[in-house]
Design a protein around this motif. Structure first.
Motif, PDB file in Angstrom:
ATOM      1  N   VAL A  16       0.886  -1.163   0.000  1.00 35.73           N
ATOM      2  CA  VAL A  16       0.000   0.000   0.000  1.00 35.73           C
ATOM      3  C   VAL A  16       0.922   1.210   0.000  1.00 35.73           C
ATOM      4  CG1 VAL A  16      -1.806   1.247   1.236  1.00 35.73           C
ATOM      5  CG2 VAL A  16      -1.758  -1.264   1.288  1.00 35.73           C
ATOM      6  N   SER A  17       0.783   2.081  -1.015  1.00 35.58           N
ATOM      7  CA  SER A  17       1.695   3.205  -1.190  1.00 35.58           C
ATOM      8  C   SER A  17       0.931   4.507  -1.362  1.00 35.58           C
ATOM      9  CB  SER A  17       2.567   2.992  -2.434  1.00 35.58           C
ATOM     10  OG  SER A  17       3.256   1.770  -2.354  1.00 35.58           O
ATOM     11  N   VAL A  18       1.602   5.610  -1.022  1.00 31.27           N
ATOM     12  CA  VAL A  18       1.067   6.952  -1.251  1.00 31.27           C
ATOM     13  C   VAL A  18       2.094   7.742  -2.041  1.00 31.27           C
ATOM     14  CG1 VAL A  18      -0.409   7.007   0.790  1.00 31.27           C
ATOM     15  CG2 VAL A  18       1.941   7.812   0.960  1.00 31.27           C
ATOM     16  N   LYS A  19       1.622   8.800  -2.699  1.00 33.65           N
ATOM     17  CA  LYS A  19       2.503   9.651  -3.496  1.00 33.65           C
ATOM     18  C   LYS A  19       3.391  10.473  -2.559  1.00 33.65           C
ATOM     19  CE  LYS A  19       2.343  11.951  -7.804  1.00 33.65           C
ATOM     20  NZ  LYS A  19       2.235  10.908  -8.745  1.00 33.65           N
ATOM     21  N   ARG A  20       4.654  10.516  -2.864  1.00 36.11           N
ATOM     22  CA  ARG A  20       5.623  11.287  -2.085  1.00 36.11           C
ATOM     23  C   ARG A  20       5.408  12.772  -2.353  1.00 36.11           C
ATOM     24  NH1 ARG A  20      10.834   8.921  -0.681  1.00 36.11           N
ATOM     25  NH2 ARG A  20      10.123   7.268  -2.052  1.00 36.11           N
ATOM     26  N   GLY A  21       5.499  13.597  -1.328  1.00 33.79           N
ATOM     27  CA  GLY A  21       5.444  15.044  -1.511  1.00 33.79           C
ATOM     28  C   GLY A  21       4.085  15.674  -1.272  1.00 33.79           C
ATOM     29  N   GLY A  22       3.110  14.894  -0.871  1.00 36.01           N
ATOM     30  CA  GLY A  22       1.818  15.491  -0.538  1.00 36.01           C
ATOM     31  C   GLY A  22       0.914  15.703  -1.724  1.00 36.01           C
ATOM     32  N   GLY A  23       0.055  16.704  -1.598  1.00 35.54           N
ATOM     33  CA  GLY A  23      -0.959  16.934  -2.617  1.00 35.54           C
ATOM     34  C   GLY A  23      -2.219  16.170  -2.257  1.00 35.54           C
ATOM     35  N   ALA A  24      -3.042  15.897  -3.256  1.00 32.00           N
ATOM     36  CA  ALA A  24      -4.273  15.146  -3.024  1.00 32.00           C
ATOM     37  C   ALA A  24      -3.919  13.755  -2.527  1.00 32.00           C
ATOM     38  CB  ALA A  24      -5.080  15.049  -4.315  1.00 32.00           C
ATOM     39  N   PHE A  25      -4.681  13.273  -1.552  1.00 26.91           N
ATOM     40  CA  PHE A  25      -4.393  11.949  -1.012  1.00 26.91           C
ATOM     41  C   PHE A  25      -4.886  10.880  -1.969  1.00 26.91           C
ATOM     42  CE2 PHE A  25      -5.391   8.140   1.403  1.00 26.91           C
ATOM     43  CZ  PHE A  25      -4.164   7.906   1.981  1.00 26.91           C
ATOM     44  N   GLU A  26      -3.984  10.124  -2.483  1.00 26.04           N
ATOM     45  CA  GLU A  26      -4.275   8.976  -3.325  1.00 26.04           C
ATOM     46  C   GLU A  26      -3.401   7.834  -2.846  1.00 26.04           C
ATOM     47  OE1 GLU A  26      -3.524   9.944  -7.395  1.00 26.04           O
ATOM     48  OE2 GLU A  26      -4.840  11.683  -7.350  1.00 26.04           O
ATOM     49  N   PHE A  27      -3.920   6.644  -2.923  1.00 23.25           N
ATOM     50  CA  PHE A  27      -3.088   5.503  -2.563  1.00 23.25           C
ATOM     51  C   PHE A  27      -3.154   4.452  -3.650  1.00 23.25           C
ATOM     52  CE2 PHE A  27      -7.214   4.390  -0.892  1.00 23.25           C
ATOM     53  CZ  PHE A  27      -7.317   3.029  -1.119  1.00 23.25           C
ATOM     54  N   THR A  28      -2.151   3.609  -3.664  1.00 23.06           N
ATOM     55  CA  THR A  28      -2.032   2.534  -4.640  1.00 23.06           C
ATOM     56  C   THR A  28      -1.846   1.229  -3.883  1.00 23.06           C
ATOM     57  OG1 THR A  28      -0.963   3.998  -6.210  1.00 23.06           O
ATOM     58  CG2 THR A  28      -0.613   1.661  -6.540  1.00 23.06           C
ATOM     59  N   ILE A  29      -2.527   0.191  -4.344  1.00 27.15           N
ATOM     60  CA  ILE A  29      -2.291  -1.161  -3.840  1.00 27.15           C
ATOM     61  C   ILE A  29      -1.804  -1.968  -5.033  1.00 27.15           C
ATOM     62  CG2 ILE A  29      -3.280  -3.245  -2.831  1.00 27.15           C
ATOM     63  CD1 ILE A  29      -5.411  -1.454  -1.540  1.00 27.15           C
TER      64      ILE A  29
END
Length: 84
Positions: free
Chosen positions: A18-31
């Motif tokens: 489970v990952s999130v985009k580095r550096g912030g911004g809109a919260f999105e995650f990837t599985i």
């Protein structure tokens, strides 16, 4: 697991990561439903993983055709395309 460089940090490409985009911004995650080395090229940081007893759900999700798969089969026009 070890990444071969002596680090035990999980990578975004790891199945079940489970990952999130580095550096912030809109919260999105990837599985990652399966090993996907292209995810390591993204600005993603792994923050957890799917529990081992729930990995079967990833197989079910991964078996669902994507829009790209359906378009390649010729069943659906691309977005903005015309249905003939």
């Amino acid at each position: 697991g070890n990444d071969g460089n002596g680090s035990s940090a999980m990578k975004a490409s790891t199945r079940g990561a489970v990952s999130v985009k580095r550096g912030g911004g809109a919260f999105e995650f990837t599985i990652a439903p399966k090993y996907n080395p292209s995810l390591d090229d993204e600005e993603l940081v792994a923050i957890g993983r799917v529990a081992p007893e729930d990995m079967a759900y990833l197989d079910v999700i991964n078996a669902i055709p994507s829009r790209r798969d359906i378009i390649q089969m010729g069943d659906v026009a691309p977005v903005g395309g015309k249905v003939l």
